[in-house]
Each structure stands twice: as structure tokens, then as C-alpha cells.
Motif scaffolding. Structure first.
Motif, PDB file in Angstrom:
ATOM      1  N   ILE A   1       0.883  -1.160   0.000  1.00 17.24           N
ATOM      2  CA  ILE A   1       0.000   0.000   0.000  1.00 17.24           C
ATOM      3  C   ILE A   1       0.922   1.211   0.000  1.00 17.24           C
ATOM      4  N   VAL A   2       0.833   2.000  -1.050  1.00 18.75           N
ATOM      5  CA  VAL A   2       1.729   3.137  -1.234  1.00 18.75           C
ATOM      6  C   VAL A   2       0.915   4.417  -1.131  1.00 18.75           C
ATOM      7  N   TYR A   3       1.233   5.235  -0.120  1.00 19.75           N
ATOM      8  CA  TYR A   3       0.577   6.528   0.066  1.00 19.75           C
ATOM      9  C   TYR A   3       1.360   7.584  -0.701  1.00 19.75           C
ATOM     10  N   LEU A   4       0.643   8.401  -1.461  1.00 23.70           N
ATOM     11  CA  LEU A   4       1.280   9.322  -2.394  1.00 23.70           C
ATOM     12  C   LEU A   4       1.100  10.773  -1.993  1.00 23.70           C
TER      13      LEU A   4
ATOM     14  N   LYS B   1      -9.279   9.924  -3.936  1.00 28.68           N
ATOM     15  CA  LYS B   1      -9.702  10.651  -2.739  1.00 28.68           C
ATOM     16  C   LYS B   1      -8.694  10.506  -1.598  1.00 28.68           C
ATOM     17  N   MET B   2      -8.206   9.288  -1.398  1.00 29.20           N
ATOM     18  CA  MET B   2      -7.310   9.021  -0.266  1.00 29.20           C
ATOM     19  C   MET B   2      -5.829   9.052  -0.647  1.00 29.20           C
ATOM     20  N   ASN B   3      -5.526   9.249  -1.919  1.00 30.85           N
ATOM     21  CA  ASN B   3      -4.148   9.342  -2.413  1.00 30.85           C
ATOM     22  C   ASN B   3      -3.284   8.142  -2.035  1.00 30.85           C
ATOM     23  N   TYR B   4      -3.768   6.968  -2.336  1.00 34.56           N
ATOM     24  CA  TYR B   4      -2.940   5.776  -2.162  1.00 34.56           C
ATOM     25  C   TYR B   4      -3.235   4.805  -3.282  1.00 34.56           C
ATOM     26  N   CYS B   5      -2.328   3.865  -3.466  1.00 36.79           N
ATOM     27  CA  CYS B   5      -2.576   2.808  -4.433  1.00 36.79           C
ATOM     28  C   CYS B   5      -2.031   1.495  -3.883  1.00 36.79           C
ATOM     29  N   VAL B   6      -2.567   0.414  -4.408  1.00 32.86           N
ATOM     30  CA  VAL B   6      -2.140  -0.924  -4.030  1.00 32.86           C
ATOM     31  C   VAL B   6      -1.425  -1.508  -5.233  1.00 32.86           C
ATOM     32  N   ILE B   7      -0.192  -1.939  -5.006  1.00 35.25           N
ATOM     33  CA  ILE B   7       0.556  -2.568  -6.086  1.00 35.25           C
ATOM     34  C   ILE B   7       1.031  -3.943  -5.622  1.00 35.25           C
TER      35      ILE B   7
ATOM     36  N   TYR C   1      -5.148  -1.161  -7.608  1.00 31.71           N
ATOM     37  CA  TYR C   1      -6.177  -0.252  -7.117  1.00 31.71           C
ATOM     38  C   TYR C   1      -5.552   1.107  -6.861  1.00 31.71           C
ATOM     39  N   PHE C   2      -6.322   2.151  -7.139  1.00 27.70           N
ATOM     40  CA  PHE C   2      -5.871   3.509  -6.854  1.00 27.70           C
ATOM     41  C   PHE C   2      -7.047   4.325  -6.343  1.00 27.70           C
TER      42      PHE C   2
END
Length: 113
Positions: free
Chosen positions: A19-22, A43-49, A39-40
Motif C-alpha cells: 500500500i503506497v501513500y502518495l 480521494k485518499m491518495n494511495y494505491c495498491v501494487i 487499485y488507486f
């Protein structure tokens, strides 16, 4: 038994979720170089890679990127997906629900009297 352990026994490539918070959500596409974005959230500015488990050293590289606030490992290893465990959980929930329904029925009868 974990999912990754099952994959290892089957001879398939093990994957790990991050989980990467941007800081800047427009930069998320640069993460495709490191793994698969699944997933991106705008609204919450994160993505799952997802990336291969062999590439643990990439986590430090991702943390050093200028548009990344924080990186967390997904908790998939801690999930118990054993079929017997799941069946026990379902049976327990069914018992609790039946007890609650009986309680409500007896209370409803008392309220009518």
C-alpha cells in the motif's frame, strides 16, 4: 495456511502487496515500473501494487521516490484462509444469529402480552 505458502507449493510465483501513500496522485503511473497497480484511490491518495516477493529490495527504492509519503506491506500473510477455520467461523456466526433471533422472538411475545 497462507496464500503465498499454497502458491509456493504449487510452483507459482509468489507476490506481495504494498500500500503506497502518495504526495502527488498524478505520479502514481510511475509505480508501474516496480509492479502491477491493482487499485488507486484519488480521494485518499494511495494505491495498491503487487510485486514479486523476491523483489523485497524494491520497497526501499519505492520509499525513496519523491512522490511517495509512506509504504506499508499488505497483511495477506496474516489472514487465515484454511477451509476448516472458515467453516468454524461460519458455524459460530450462525449460532450467534440463531440465539439473537430467539431472544428477539421471546421479547416480542412479552411485549405483546
Amino acid at each position: 495456511m497462507s496464500i503465498n505458502q499454497d502458491l509456493k507449493e504449487a510452483g507459482l510465483t509468489q507476490r506481495m502487496g504494498l500500500i503506497v501513500y502518495l504526495v502527488n496522485p498524478r505520479e502514481q503511473y510511475k509505480l508501474r515500473y516496480y509492479g502491477d497497480i491493482v487499485y488507486f484511490s484519488n480521494k485518499m491518495n494511495y494505491c495498491v501494487i503487487y510485486l514479486n516477493s523476491d523483489d523485497e529490495d524494491l520497497i526501499d527504492e519505492i520509499k525513496e521516490l519523491s512522490f511517495v509519503k509512506k509504504v506499508e506491506k499488505a497483511a495477506t500473510e496474516s489472514l487465515n484462509l484454511d477451509s476448516q477455520y472458515i467453516e468454524n467461523q461460519i458455524a459460530k456466526m450462525a449460532e450467534e444469529t440463531e440465539a439473537e433471533l430467539e431472544k428477539r422472538q421471546t421479547e416480542g411475545v412479552e411485549l405483546l402480552n
